[in-house]
Design an enzyme around this catalytic site. Structure first.
Site, PDB file in Angstrom:
ATOM      1  N   ASP A 135      -0.455  -2.830  -1.460  1.00  0.00           N
ATOM      2  CA  ASP A 135      -0.831  -1.853  -0.119  1.00  0.00           C
ATOM      3  C   ASP A 135      -2.056  -1.753   0.075  1.00  0.00           C
ATOM      4  OD1 ASP A 135       0.515  -0.395   2.046  1.00  0.00           O
ATOM      5  OD2 ASP A 135      -0.024   1.329   0.784  1.00  0.00           O
ATOM      6  N   HIS A 140      -1.783  -0.560   3.840  1.00  0.00           N
ATOM      7  CA  HIS A 140      -1.884   1.075   3.542  1.00  0.00           C
ATOM      8  C   HIS A 140      -0.875   2.145   4.114  1.00  0.00           C
ATOM      9  CE1 HIS A 140      -5.399   3.222   1.436  1.00  0.00           C
ATOM     10  NE2 HIS A 140      -4.391   4.106   1.721  1.00  0.00           N
ATOM     11  N   ARG A 162      -5.669   1.809  -5.134  1.00  0.00           N
ATOM     12  CA  ARG A 162      -7.137   1.627  -4.373  1.00  0.00           C
ATOM     13  C   ARG A 162      -7.355   0.338  -4.801  1.00  0.00           C
ATOM     14  NH1 ARG A 162      -6.204   4.947  -1.586  1.00  0.00           N
ATOM     15  NH2 ARG A 162      -7.417   7.004  -0.823  1.00  0.00           N
ATOM     16  N   GLU A 219     -10.859  -3.739   2.216  1.00  0.00           N
ATOM     17  CA  GLU A 219      -9.956  -3.006   3.133  1.00  0.00           C
ATOM     18  C   GLU A 219     -10.295  -3.086   4.496  1.00  0.00           C
ATOM     19  OE1 GLU A 219      -7.096  -0.861   1.184  1.00  0.00           O
ATOM     20  OE2 GLU A 219      -6.534   0.164   2.921  1.00  0.00           O
TER      21      GLU A 219
HETATM   22  N1  LIG Z   1      -1.492   3.569  -0.728  1.00  0.00           N
HETATM   23  C1  LIG Z   1      -1.528   4.718  -0.042  1.00  0.00           C
HETATM   24  O1  LIG Z   1      -1.359   4.949   1.093  1.00  0.00           O
HETATM   25  C2  LIG Z   1      -2.084   5.917  -0.855  1.00  0.00           C
HETATM   26  C3  LIG Z   1      -1.519   7.167  -0.515  1.00  0.00           C
HETATM   27  C4  LIG Z   1      -1.984   8.178  -1.415  1.00  0.00           C
HETATM   28  C5  LIG Z   1      -2.786   8.201  -2.572  1.00  0.00           C
HETATM   29  N2  LIG Z   1      -3.199   6.818  -2.862  1.00  0.00           N
HETATM   30  C6  LIG Z   1      -3.986   6.493  -3.918  1.00  0.00           C
HETATM   31  O2  LIG Z   1      -3.051   6.402  -5.143  1.00  0.00           O
HETATM   32  C7  LIG Z   1      -4.020   6.766  -6.071  1.00  0.00           C
HETATM   33  C8  LIG Z   1      -2.856   7.544  -7.072  1.00  0.00           C
HETATM   34  O3  LIG Z   1      -2.683   8.912  -6.304  1.00  0.00           O
HETATM   35  P1  LIG Z   1      -2.051  10.066  -7.323  1.00  0.00           P
HETATM   36  O4  LIG Z   1      -1.737  10.962  -6.088  1.00  0.00           O
HETATM   37  O5  LIG Z   1      -0.696   9.375  -7.747  1.00  0.00           O
HETATM   38  O6  LIG Z   1      -3.076  10.350  -8.321  1.00  0.00           O
HETATM   39  P2  LIG Z   1      -3.229  11.766  -9.140  1.00  0.00           P
HETATM   40  O7  LIG Z   1      -4.715  12.287  -8.767  1.00  0.00           O
HETATM   41  O8  LIG Z   1      -2.103  12.884  -9.144  1.00  0.00           O
HETATM   42  O9  LIG Z   1      -3.372  11.273 -10.591  1.00  0.00           O
HETATM   43  C9  LIG Z   1      -4.329  10.549 -10.987  1.00  0.00           C
HETATM   44  C10 LIG Z   1      -3.847  10.005 -12.490  1.00  0.00           C
HETATM   45  O10 LIG Z   1      -4.878   9.253 -12.901  1.00  0.00           O
HETATM   46  C11 LIG Z   1      -5.049   9.523 -14.165  1.00  0.00           C
HETATM   47  N3  LIG Z   1      -6.417   8.906 -14.388  1.00  0.00           N
HETATM   48  C12 LIG Z   1      -7.805   9.505 -14.538  1.00  0.00           C
HETATM   49  N4  LIG Z   1      -8.583   8.714 -15.133  1.00  0.00           N
HETATM   50  C13 LIG Z   1      -8.116   7.507 -15.415  1.00  0.00           C
HETATM   51  C14 LIG Z   1      -8.300   6.207 -16.066  1.00  0.00           C
HETATM   52  N5  LIG Z   1      -9.786   6.465 -16.494  1.00  0.00           N
HETATM   53  N6  LIG Z   1      -7.556   5.450 -16.367  1.00  0.00           N
HETATM   54  C15 LIG Z   1      -6.141   5.554 -16.041  1.00  0.00           C
HETATM   55  N7  LIG Z   1      -5.519   6.734 -15.486  1.00  0.00           N
HETATM   56  C16 LIG Z   1      -6.871   7.882 -15.177  1.00  0.00           C
HETATM   57  C17 LIG Z   1      -5.135  11.115 -14.297  1.00  0.00           C
HETATM   58  O11 LIG Z   1      -4.748  11.446 -15.658  1.00  0.00           O
HETATM   59  C18 LIG Z   1      -3.718  11.431 -13.501  1.00  0.00           C
HETATM   60  O12 LIG Z   1      -2.767  11.356 -14.008  1.00  0.00           O
HETATM   61  C19 LIG Z   1      -5.108   7.179  -5.713  1.00  0.00           C
HETATM   62  O13 LIG Z   1      -6.147   6.247  -5.948  1.00  0.00           O
HETATM   63  C20 LIG Z   1      -4.771   7.548  -4.285  1.00  0.00           C
HETATM   64  O14 LIG Z   1      -6.063   7.515  -3.538  1.00  0.00           O
HETATM   65  C21 LIG Z   1      -2.761   5.586  -2.041  1.00  0.00           C
END
Ligand SMILES: NC(=O)c1ccc[n+]([C@@H]2O[C@H](COP(=O)([O-])OP(=O)(O)OC[C@H]3O[C@@H](n4cnc5c(N)ncnc54)[C@H](O)[C@@H]3O)[C@@H](O)[C@H]2O)c1
Length: 357
Positions: free
Chosen positions: A291, A315, A267, A296
């Site tokens: 990305d 994205h 994000r 955005e």
């Molecule tokens: N670019 C895209 O098209 C796209 C697509 C899907 C997801 N995303 C984004 O990617 C990000 C990650 O997605 P994901 O599915 O891997 O996440 P997820 O929910 O599976 O995992 C999140 C991780 O973040 C950790 N976390 C929580 N608080 C934290 C902190 N304070 N500091 C560091 N780490 C912390 C958690 O322990 C967990 O391991 C999300 O923001 C999601 O919105 C982007």
């Protein structure tokens, strides 16, 4: 708004029930609510066929606007299947759907849909966030691999040079390099799986990952400072929440190794974007692959567009095109678990929904 093409069972190749017993009438009543594009991509003909074998009502979809106009459509619904642009699960929706037993969100975050009224009813909700993390991890792997080859930097140095850029065979390549990963959720774990076939040192930061989990993932837990000091590539996978907003500060970014690459598929607001853009101007050896940005989309007149060492994609790391049907398939599997009385793998509670976007 509702294309007859996508709401016609015969267009999906699904056979309508025949014979004296209408099996569909005995099936639980479901409703799909999303927009035209999500329905076409996520609820592919195969997914619709799978659903039609399990529930009544998988043959068409309703947009949230249609449901608001005619709430009676929800009166008998037991299972709701949604995706991007799904309906708001507010008091009015829930009053109209008194028989609702579970919600299956065939996309990532449910934050835009859920409300206090929804949580107060204790209705189970699950999402395909895990499945949506897979393409993100694959995308990040491609970017990490090319970064370690020096691809982005060398491609811009080569442009119009008329000779091979000096030192083009220097650098680590995909062997014995240091890769830094911020947050170890589903997308990062997919990236780790892809990186596992290379001999690399992986540094990671995630306050919710124990040393034992880190050992199993093959990463060394460390501070963000250490990650930015030592990594050849840093890939950011942090969800946006109160603790992570702006977590990638100007100070951290300024620590990046010569010729390092910073990748963000998570994000935009997790990173100090203005500081990153200034740094990229000062240090042409660095590369950033974003990305996601803040804001955005980036405005057309943003100075960031003229930075040769910044590549911004719109994205696309998450599911696109054919990948989207994996989200629908994941929700069919969750539905089977729910009916079998098994825990749903992507079940979300109020706290988890607040922790991640
Ligand atoms: N670019 C895209 O098209 C796209 C697509 C899907 C997801 N995303 C984004 O990617 C990000 C990650 O997605 P994901 O599915 O891997 O996440 P997820 O929910 O599976 O995992 C999140 C991780 O973040 C950790 N976390 C929580 N608080 C934290 C902190 N304070 N500091 C560091 N780490 C912390 C958690 O322990 C967990 O391991 C999300 O923001 C999601 O919105 C982007």
């Amino acid at each position: 708004l509702v294309s007859p093409k996508f709401n016609d069972l015969s267009a999906t190749g699904m056979a309508k029930p025949v014979g004296p017993v209408n099996l569909q009438a005995l099936m639980p009543r479901a409703l799909i609510s999303t927009n035209v594009e999500s329905f076409r991509l996520v609820f592919s003909p195969d997914v619709r066929r799978s659903l039609a074998n399990r529930v009544e009502g998988a043959d068409r979809f309703y947009t949230p606007a249609e449901l608001r106009e005619d709430p009676d459509l929800l009166a008998e619904v037991e299972f709701l299947f949604t995706s991007w642009r799904g309906p708001k699960l507010d008091e009015a929706f829930l009053i109209a759907a008194p028989r609702l037993r579970a919600v299956f969100h065939a996309a990532g975050s449910v934050r835009q849909m859920v409300t206090p009224a929804f949580w107060s009813r204790g209705i189970p909700i699950t999402s395909a966030q895990e499945a949506n993390g897979l393409p993100v991890g694959d995308f990040a792997y491609a970017q990490v691999a090319l970064s370690l080859k020096g691809y982005w930097r060398l491609a811009r140095e080569y442009r119009g040079l008329g000779s091979i850029p000096r030192g083009h065979k220097e650098g680590t390549g995909l062997h014995q390099a240091v890769v830094g990963i911020i947050s170890l959720g589903s997308s990062a774990r997919r990236l780790l799986k892809r990186l596992a076939c290379h001999q690399l040192e992986i540094l990671a930061y995630d306050p919710y990952v124990t040393p034992e989990m880190a050992r199993r993932l093959g990463v060394t837990l460390t501070s963000l400072e250490d990650i930015f000091d030592r990594s050849h590539v840093v890939s950011c996978h942090a969800p946006l929440n109160e603790a992570t907003e702006g977590i990638v500060t100007a100070d951290l970014l300024s620590r990046l190794q010569p010729r390092a690459t910073f990748i963000n598929t998570a994000r935009g607001r997790v990173v100090d974007n203005p500081a990153l853009f200034v740094l990229l101007q000062q240090r042409p050896d660095l590369t950033a692959l974003l990305d996601v940005t803040d804001p955005e989309p980036l405005p057309a007149d943003s100075p960031a567009w003229s930075l040769p060492n910044l590549i911004v994609s719109p994205h696309i790391a998450g599911s696109i095109g054919n990948e989207c049907s994996q989200l629908g398939e994941a929700m069919v599997d969750e539905f089977d678990r729910f009916l079998a009385g098994q825990p749903m793998l992507g079940a979300i509670d109020e706290l988890a929904a607040a922790m991640a976007t």
